[in-house]
Design a protein around this motif. Structure first.
Motif, PDB file in Angstrom:
ATOM      1  N   ASN A  83      73.307  30.616 -12.957  1.00 17.07           N
ATOM      2  CA  ASN A  83      74.340  30.055 -13.919  1.00 17.07           C
ATOM      3  C   ASN A  83      74.591  30.929 -15.083  1.00 17.07           C
ATOM      4  O   ASN A  83      74.577  29.833 -16.154  1.00 17.07           O
ATOM      5  CB  ASN A  83      73.931  28.574 -14.129  1.00 17.07           C
ATOM      6  CG  ASN A  83      75.283  28.214 -14.803  1.00 17.07           C
ATOM      7  OD1 ASN A  83      76.305  28.024 -14.512  1.00 17.07           O
ATOM      8  ND2 ASN A  83      74.743  26.881 -15.731  1.00 17.07           N
TER       9      ASN A  83
ATOM     10  N   ALA B 119      78.488  26.305 -14.073  1.00 16.45           N
ATOM     11  CA  ALA B 119      78.435  25.879 -12.981  1.00 16.45           C
ATOM     12  C   ALA B 119      79.007  23.709 -13.038  1.00 16.45           C
ATOM     13  O   ALA B 119      79.431  23.746 -11.659  1.00 16.45           O
ATOM     14  CB  ALA B 119      76.631  25.649 -12.684  1.00 16.45           C
TER      15      ALA B 119
ATOM     16  N   LYS C 245      77.489  32.863  -9.041  1.00 14.94           N
ATOM     17  CA  LYS C 245      76.855  33.212  -9.931  1.00 14.94           C
ATOM     18  C   LYS C 245      77.258  33.049 -11.576  1.00 14.94           C
ATOM     19  O   LYS C 245      77.710  31.523 -11.768  1.00 14.94           O
ATOM     20  CB  LYS C 245      76.152  34.232  -9.895  1.00 14.94           C
ATOM     21  CG  LYS C 245      75.054  34.917  -8.514  1.00 14.94           C
ATOM     22  CD  LYS C 245      74.449  35.689  -8.467  1.00 14.94           C
ATOM     23  CE  LYS C 245      73.673  35.820  -7.711  1.00 14.94           C
ATOM     24  NZ  LYS C 245      74.045  35.650  -6.221  1.00 14.94           N
TER      25      LYS C 245
ATOM     26  N   GLY D  44      79.185  29.574 -10.489  1.00 14.53           N
ATOM     27  CA  GLY D  44      78.346  29.117  -9.454  1.00 14.53           C
ATOM     28  C   GLY D  44      78.810  28.136  -8.423  1.00 14.53           C
ATOM     29  O   GLY D  44      77.661  27.251  -7.693  1.00 14.53           O
TER      30      GLY D  44
ATOM     31  N   GLN E  51      74.390  20.962 -11.989  1.00 20.71           N
ATOM     32  CA  GLN E  51      73.439  22.466 -12.293  1.00 20.71           C
ATOM     33  C   GLN E  51      73.970  22.807 -14.035  1.00 20.71           C
ATOM     34  O   GLN E  51      74.860  22.633 -13.907  1.00 20.71           O
ATOM     35  CB  GLN E  51      73.877  23.262 -11.982  1.00 20.71           C
ATOM     36  CG  GLN E  51      73.080  24.797 -11.451  1.00 20.71           C
ATOM     37  CD  GLN E  51      71.551  25.336 -11.085  1.00 20.71           C
ATOM     38  OE1 GLN E  51      70.705  24.607 -12.024  1.00 20.71           O
ATOM     39  NE2 GLN E  51      71.364  25.940  -9.851  1.00 20.71           N
TER      40      GLN E  51
END
Length: 395
Positions: A50, A55, A241, A245, A32
């Motif tokens: 993200n 991440a 988040k 992440g 990601q």
């Protein structure tokens, strides 16, 4: 009987497709990031949570690998049996210090934290007053609780006060206000300063779900309560988040609240402990966030630039300051067509439509992150202009 059962499900699925509400998942084949890969196509990623670009941060990956070497792969147990390691308590203490609370308790996800928080604390003699746009996990958590339920219109302080008065007039023993810190489909911030004042006026507890704020809103990224300059009695949040992440949720609160959660919170008592790799990376993520003023500055610079670019092109946006920037299309089919065309042009976004948002409020929710470059944003704006014209969204 089974044939009739499956036939009914098939009819439901066909109805979802016919209404233009079918959701698909795209398989990402690399980490990601601001740019990612779907199949053999590299795309600019505007739909991940993200926010700080952590991440795929090497420090988090190294922490996770080291934890697996030292603490193993998984816990194979719930916490109170034999599933608690020193890492779990280290992270809970560090989160508590970061958020300004006595203690925290970890869950598999914030959905579980929100499912857990209400039922042990409140009974039939009590009341919960919930914002109408609260996340589904808060709604489901309230349903599991026997407290009397009230709902107020989104961020409507007059309506909130009316519901507080009603709860007190109805003889509620304890009252809790529950709100998202950031309403995730719209990017709106809760009016926490005013909500806190009303909570104090009516002797109510304030619970805030801060999933879309922890790490980048407020001083040191401590979230929407810090951003508003108030203290929330209970905060739920996520590691999934801005905080790296991955996965993992938590409740932060006073010591008696956390102690009761350890004794009575069903998603905690009946779920495996978080794996050591996730917990160790969470500890490192807090370090990065506490030192992350440059990342937060870049995130909000990107947000301002992106919003201004979309407005100049003529897109209809919901107002706000948050890195969530919803592009309103209103029609579910149009949202999906626009998202598909953007993918062809090298931009990864998702259309949002019922039941995720109300009918007639379909949108593409774009999300900024600190790892996006100015070149990324300019390329994405050009793609939005082209896709908007190709789909008839822009004239």
């Amino acid at each position: 009987m089974m044939s009739a059962f499956l036939s009914q499900i098939s009819e439901t699925l066909e109805g979802i497709k016919a209404d233009g509400l079918w959701k698909t998942e795209r398989e990402i084949t690399v980490a990601q990031g601001a740019r990612t890969q779907v199949g053999d196509r590299e795309v600019i990623n505007l739909c991940a949570n993200n926010y700080l670009g952590l991440a795929n941060h090497p420090a988090l990956i190294d922490a996770a690998k080291t934890a697996m070497d030292n603490h193993g792969y998984g816990m194979a147990s719930v916490r109170f049996i034999c599933g608690t390691q020193d890492l779990h308590r280290d992270l809970e203490r560090k989160l508590a210090q970061f958020l300004g609370h006595d203690d925290t308790i970890l869950f598999a996800a914030c959905f579980d934290a929100n499912a857990a928080v209400f039922e042990p604390l409140l009974g039939p003699e009590d009341a919960i007053i919930s914002d109408s746009l609260n996340h589904a996990s808060i709604i489901d958590g309230i349903r599991l609780c026997k407290a009397k339920r009230y709902r107020y219109a989104n961020s409507d302080m007059a309506d909130l006060e009316a519901k507080l008065q009603a709860a007190r007039n109805d003889g509620a023993r304890h009252v809790m206000i529950a709100t998202d810190g950031v309403f995730s489909m719209d990017g709106y911030l809760a009016k926490l300063t005013e909500i806190r004042a009303l909570a104090d006026k009516y002797d109510a507890q304030l619970m805030v779900d801060d999933c879309h704020a922890t790490g980048f809103m407020g001083p040191n990224g401590a979230g929407t309560p810090a951003h508003a300059g108030i203290h929330a009695d209970i905060v739920t949040g996520t590691l999934g988040k801005a905080m790296g992440g991955a996965i993992g949720g938590y409740i932060a609160a006073s010591q008696p609240v956390i102690d009761l959660m350890r004794q009575r919170a069903r998603p905690y008592l009946f779920s495996n402990a978080l794996p050591p790799s996730v917990v160790a990376a969470g500890l490192t993520a807090i370090d990065l966030v506490e030192q992350g003023d440059d990342l937060r500055k870049q995130l909000f610079e990107n947000t301002v630039y992106w919003r201004a670019g979309l407005e100049k092109l003529g897109f209809d946006l919901l107002p706000g300051e948050h890195p969530i920037v919803p592009v309103m299309l209103y029609d579910a089919v149009k949202a999906q067509d626009m998202a598909a065309r953007l993918f062809e042009l090298g931009v990864l976004v998702s259309g949002f439509f019922f039941p995720v948002v109300p009918k007639g409020q379909a949108r593409i929710r774009t999300q900024m992150n600190a790892a996006l470059t100015r070149a990324d944003l300019d390329a994405a704006l050009a793609a939005f202009e082209q896709a908007g014209r190709d789909t008839g969204v822009l004239s």
